[in-house]
Design an enzyme around this catalytic site. Structure first.
Site, PDB file in Angstrom:
ATOM      1  N   LYS A  97       0.696  -0.811   0.356  1.00 39.75           N
ATOM      2  CA  LYS A  97      -0.231  -0.167  -0.457  1.00 39.75           C
ATOM      3  C   LYS A  97       0.934   1.110   0.227  1.00 39.75           C
ATOM      4  O   LYS A  97       0.349   2.387  -0.361  1.00 39.75           O
ATOM      5  CB  LYS A  97      -1.157  -0.124   1.671  1.00 39.75           C
ATOM      6  CG  LYS A  97      -1.963   1.459   0.976  1.00 39.75           C
ATOM      7  CD  LYS A  97      -2.699   0.979   2.548  1.00 39.75           C
ATOM      8  CE  LYS A  97      -2.650   0.859   3.437  1.00 39.75           C
ATOM      9  NZ  LYS A  97      -3.955   0.392   4.479  1.00 39.75           N
ATOM     10  N   HIS A 136      -0.278  -2.086  20.071  1.00 38.64           N
ATOM     11  CA  HIS A 136       1.258  -2.065  19.764  1.00 38.64           C
ATOM     12  C   HIS A 136       1.088  -4.143  17.850  1.00 38.64           C
ATOM     13  O   HIS A 136       1.180  -3.545  17.610  1.00 38.64           O
ATOM     14  CB  HIS A 136       2.303  -2.532  20.607  1.00 38.64           C
ATOM     15  CG  HIS A 136       2.839  -3.222  19.916  1.00 38.64           C
ATOM     16  ND1 HIS A 136       3.745  -1.846  19.293  1.00 38.64           N
ATOM     17  CD2 HIS A 136       3.480  -4.024  20.066  1.00 38.64           C
ATOM     18  CE1 HIS A 136       5.372  -3.284  18.928  1.00 38.64           C
ATOM     19  NE2 HIS A 136       5.429  -4.204  19.783  1.00 38.64           N
ATOM     20  N   GLU A 149      13.983  -9.698  27.250  1.00 39.38           N
ATOM     21  CA  GLU A 149      13.327  -8.634  27.383  1.00 39.38           C
ATOM     22  C   GLU A 149      11.906  -9.457  27.865  1.00 39.38           C
ATOM     23  O   GLU A 149      12.344 -10.971  28.287  1.00 39.38           O
ATOM     24  CB  GLU A 149      12.156  -8.995  25.555  1.00 39.38           C
ATOM     25  CG  GLU A 149      13.635  -7.599  25.076  1.00 39.38           C
ATOM     26  CD  GLU A 149      12.909  -7.806  23.787  1.00 39.38           C
ATOM     27  OE1 GLU A 149      12.060  -8.036  23.239  1.00 39.38           O
ATOM     28  OE2 GLU A 149      13.327  -7.077  22.672  1.00 39.38           O
ATOM     29  N   HIS A 180       1.442  -2.118  23.872  1.00 40.56           N
ATOM     30  CA  HIS A 180       3.457  -1.635  24.484  1.00 40.56           C
ATOM     31  C   HIS A 180       3.012  -0.919  25.654  1.00 40.56           C
ATOM     32  O   HIS A 180       2.068   0.071  25.425  1.00 40.56           O
ATOM     33  CB  HIS A 180       3.849  -1.600  23.258  1.00 40.56           C
ATOM     34  CG  HIS A 180       5.285  -2.247  23.853  1.00 40.56           C
ATOM     35  ND1 HIS A 180       5.861  -1.372  24.357  1.00 40.56           N
ATOM     36  CD2 HIS A 180       6.553  -2.558  22.822  1.00 40.56           C
ATOM     37  CE1 HIS A 180       7.299  -1.622  24.597  1.00 40.56           C
ATOM     38  NE2 HIS A 180       7.398  -2.573  24.083  1.00 40.56           N
ATOM     39  N   ARG A 197       1.207 -12.232  23.155  1.00 34.91           N
ATOM     40  CA  ARG A 197       2.575 -12.546  21.979  1.00 34.91           C
ATOM     41  C   ARG A 197       3.799 -11.922  23.351  1.00 34.91           C
ATOM     42  O   ARG A 197       3.476 -10.954  23.967  1.00 34.91           O
ATOM     43  CB  ARG A 197       2.656 -11.446  21.195  1.00 34.91           C
ATOM     44  CG  ARG A 197       4.071 -11.826  20.731  1.00 34.91           C
ATOM     45  CD  ARG A 197       3.986 -11.104  19.162  1.00 34.91           C
ATOM     46  NE  ARG A 197       4.407  -9.867  18.633  1.00 34.91           N
ATOM     47  CZ  ARG A 197       4.812  -8.773  19.729  1.00 34.91           C
ATOM     48  NH1 ARG A 197       6.426  -9.326  19.497  1.00 34.91           N
ATOM     49  NH2 ARG A 197       5.324  -7.709  19.340  1.00 34.91           N
ATOM     50  N   ALA A 224      10.177  -2.056  13.931  1.00 33.59           N
ATOM     51  CA  ALA A 224      10.725  -3.093  15.162  1.00 33.59           C
ATOM     52  C   ALA A 224      11.727  -3.057  15.779  1.00 33.59           C
ATOM     53  O   ALA A 224      12.759  -2.847  14.709  1.00 33.59           O
ATOM     54  CB  ALA A 224      10.237  -4.574  14.608  1.00 33.59           C
ATOM     55  N   ARG A 248       3.449  -8.545  28.719  1.00 33.81           N
ATOM     56  CA  ARG A 248       3.289  -6.910  29.282  1.00 33.81           C
ATOM     57  C   ARG A 248       2.059  -6.818  29.009  1.00 33.81           C
ATOM     58  O   ARG A 248       1.983  -5.263  29.603  1.00 33.81           O
ATOM     59  CB  ARG A 248       4.103  -6.780  25.957  1.00 33.81           C
ATOM     60  CG  ARG A 248       4.477  -6.829  25.615  1.00 33.81           C
ATOM     61  CD  ARG A 248       4.974  -6.510  24.898  1.00 33.81           C
ATOM     62  NE  ARG A 248       6.200  -6.698  24.415  1.00 33.81           N
ATOM     63  CZ  ARG A 248       6.742  -6.940  22.792  1.00 33.81           C
ATOM     64  NH1 ARG A 248       5.709  -6.262  22.149  1.00 33.81           N
ATOM     65  NH2 ARG A 248       8.127  -6.758  22.799  1.00 33.81           N
TER      66      ARG A 248
END
Length: 555
Positions: free
Chosen positions: A52, A356, A132, A249, A391, A63, A295
């Site tokens: 697009k 996010h 993380e 996030h 996730r 990212a 998260r």
């Protein structure tokens, strides 16, 4: 509960004005999932990548953190598997997760062969690993704090150079065309600058269009993330699943001039701490892993601290690391914050949660196949059960790699054996008569001002009613607002990309709200204040399909 009614094809068109191009496979989207899939196809295949915006514009390119892969002696695919399941709050498909973690190392080796450069340590020069949220060990490889850009730029350069791959930039895919049996026969698209329609005839369509962050007011997603791919697939008869699971996030820059710049989770992985308005470190009160909790936990904790203090943000403190280290490890974050007067080696970073990532999407199996013959889905737009209800950080880029390769292998095995596709041009000629708007454009078109107003109203309704904390009352109010907007949009003439995006985003928002209302529990990223506990009877997916009841077919 029924899904929202939709026209079969997004808008009317004059079939005689449609340019026809033939390909072995058409890939929608130029993020890591789409481009890697194209590169993994045989070099003799004729492939179109339809995107697009410019090829480099994608969520993948934005990212920061990295890619999760078990490379260290103290790590293993089994441990990565367990961490992914824990983050997914009981809703992951174990076979999908197992496929993901076991395919990680081989695909990272492939990226390195393409020329991707990851940060390496001193001495032996091994790839550097960081940690993380919700990871039990350091397993995230990275390229500074612009890992997505490094990977995507490298892969896109390879795709431009590959004979047989055509990249169609600034081309808006409107619809997946299907035959009488419901199988893919092409994609109808329009050149954004000229308005010229093109029919990409093909029996293989790979949807890699990313998520739907732009249905919310605050998001880290680029402007193009309006859920078009999901809506195209939905209109073509594909099943969508887990739409209620939307990840926010925890740490996005909160500044008057920029409220969408992500402050990587790796900053907390490298020792950054969160402070509330009173200067108190608070995450220990919410989870044993503190700042490195999953998260969804961190986002809700920040949201609660902000509400309690009546503050627009909390603070992220990484000043103890020193300027030299921060400039080297997080050069993009350092430069961006400094441009807004924040020296992260001396100053606290004001942060707040923002949308996010979408765990839900087009329902696909382990081979990336959907229930529509010839239609595959990969990356954020897909729902293979990898992420469950939440996730695990840095599993997203990995998903595009592992399942992109699997899909490419499946497509390659069918090349040369596929019968000739029906005349897609004839099919869309019939299809153009199905919707409320024919080639003569009889319906009254939405004005630019009206469409813009509707879109902002819808974003606000989603943020307040279907955001981090949800309830029946809030979701119902959001649904009523969306229904009122939909009543105007659904029967209107759609002119240009703005109108098409509005139609898709409202349609998808209504499905997200309906799924969130139906799931009467709290699980992962879906938190209901009126149903705060996780319930075993909801350990299943809510599935949406055009023309069929929603939800109770959960699996």
């Amino acid at each position: 509960m029924q899904g929202p009614p939709t026209r079969r094809y997004l808008a009317g068109f004059d079939p005689g004005a449609v340019r026809v191009r033939r390909y072995d496979a058409v890939i929608l989207g130029s993020g890591i999932a789409g481009v890697y899939t194209a590169l993994e196809l045989p070099e003799g295949a004729r492939v179109a990548i339809v995107t697009k915006d410019a090829a480099h514009a994608s969520s993948s390119s934005l990212a920061q953190g990295g890619i999760a892969v078990s490379l260290d002696d103290g790590d293993s695919p089994e441990l990565h598997f367990r961490d992914s399941l824990a983050a997914g709050a009981g809703l992951c498909d174990e076979k999908s997760v197992w496929t993901l973690v076991n395919g990680a190392a081989a695909n990272i080796e492939s990226l390195i062969r393409y020329g991707v450069k990851f940060d390496r340590g001193e001495g032996r020069g091994d790839i550097s690993l960081t940690r993380e949220g919700a990871h039990s060990v350091n397993r995230v490889i990275h390229s500074g704090d612009t890992t997505g850009r490094e990977v995507c730029d490298t892969l896109i350069a390879s795709a431009w150079d590959r004979e047989g791959i055509d990249i169609h930039e600034r081309t808006y895919a409107m619809d997946i065309v299907t035959d009488a049996a419901g199988a893919c026969v092409g994609v109808l698209a329009v050149d954004i600058a000229s308005g010229e329609p093109t029919l990409f005839e093909t029996g293989v369509v790979v949807c890699a269009t990313g998520g739907y962050g732009q249905v919310y007011r605050y998001t880290t997603n680029p402007d193009i993330a309006t859920g078009d791919g999901l809506c195209m697939a939905y209109r073509a008869g594909a099943e969508l699943a887990d739409l209620e699971f939307v990840q926010f996030h925890p740490t996005v820059l909160n500044h008057d001039e920029n409220d969408e710049f992500l402050i990587s989770e790796a900053v907390r992985g490298e020792g950054g701490i969160l402070l509330n308005a009173g200067g108190e470190r608070f995450m220990g009160r919410y989870h044993a892993m503190g700042e490195l909790a999953p998260r969804d936990v961190v986002s809700r904790a920040i949201y609660a601290e902000m509400r309690q203090a009546g503050a627009p943000s909390v603070s992220l403190d990484v000043t103890h690391k020193g300027r030299g280290y921060l400039e080297k490890r997080f050069p993009n974050i350092f430069r961006t914050c400094l441009a807004y007067g924040i020296d992260i080696s001396k100053d606290l970073i004001p942060v707040a949660p923002a949308e996010h990532y979408s765990m839900g999407g087009i329902r696909a199996d382990l081979a990336g196949r959907t229930n529509v013959p010839g239609l595959y889905a990969v990356g954020e737009c897909a729902c293979t059960g990898i992420h469950g209800a939440n996730r695990l950080a840095s599993n997203s880029l990995l998903e595009g790699l592992v399942f992109g390769r699997i899909i490419a292998k499946g497509i390659a095995e069918g090349l040369g054996r596929r019968p000739a596709e029906p005349d897609a041009a004839a099919i869309i000629k019939e299809g153009s008569r199905e919707g409320p708007v024919g080639p003569d454009g009889a319906a009254e078109p939405l004005s630019h001002v009206k469409a813009g107003t509707m879109r902002m109203e819808a974003k606000s309704a989603m943020t307040h009613g279907a955001g981090i904390i949800r309830s029946k009352e809030g979701l119902t109010q959001a649904g009523l607002k969306m229904g009122a907007i939909w009543s105007e949009v659904a029967g209107a003439g759609l002119e240009g990309i703005e109108g098409y995006e509005l139609y898709n985003s409202i349609s998808l928002s209504r499905m997200v709200i309906a799924s969130a209302l139906e799931r009467e529990e709290s699980r992962g990223a879906h938190y209901r204040s009126d149903f705060p506990e996780q319930r075993d009877e909801w350990r299943r997916s809510i599935v949406v399909r055009r023309g069929q009841p929603q939800g109770r077919r959960g699996v």
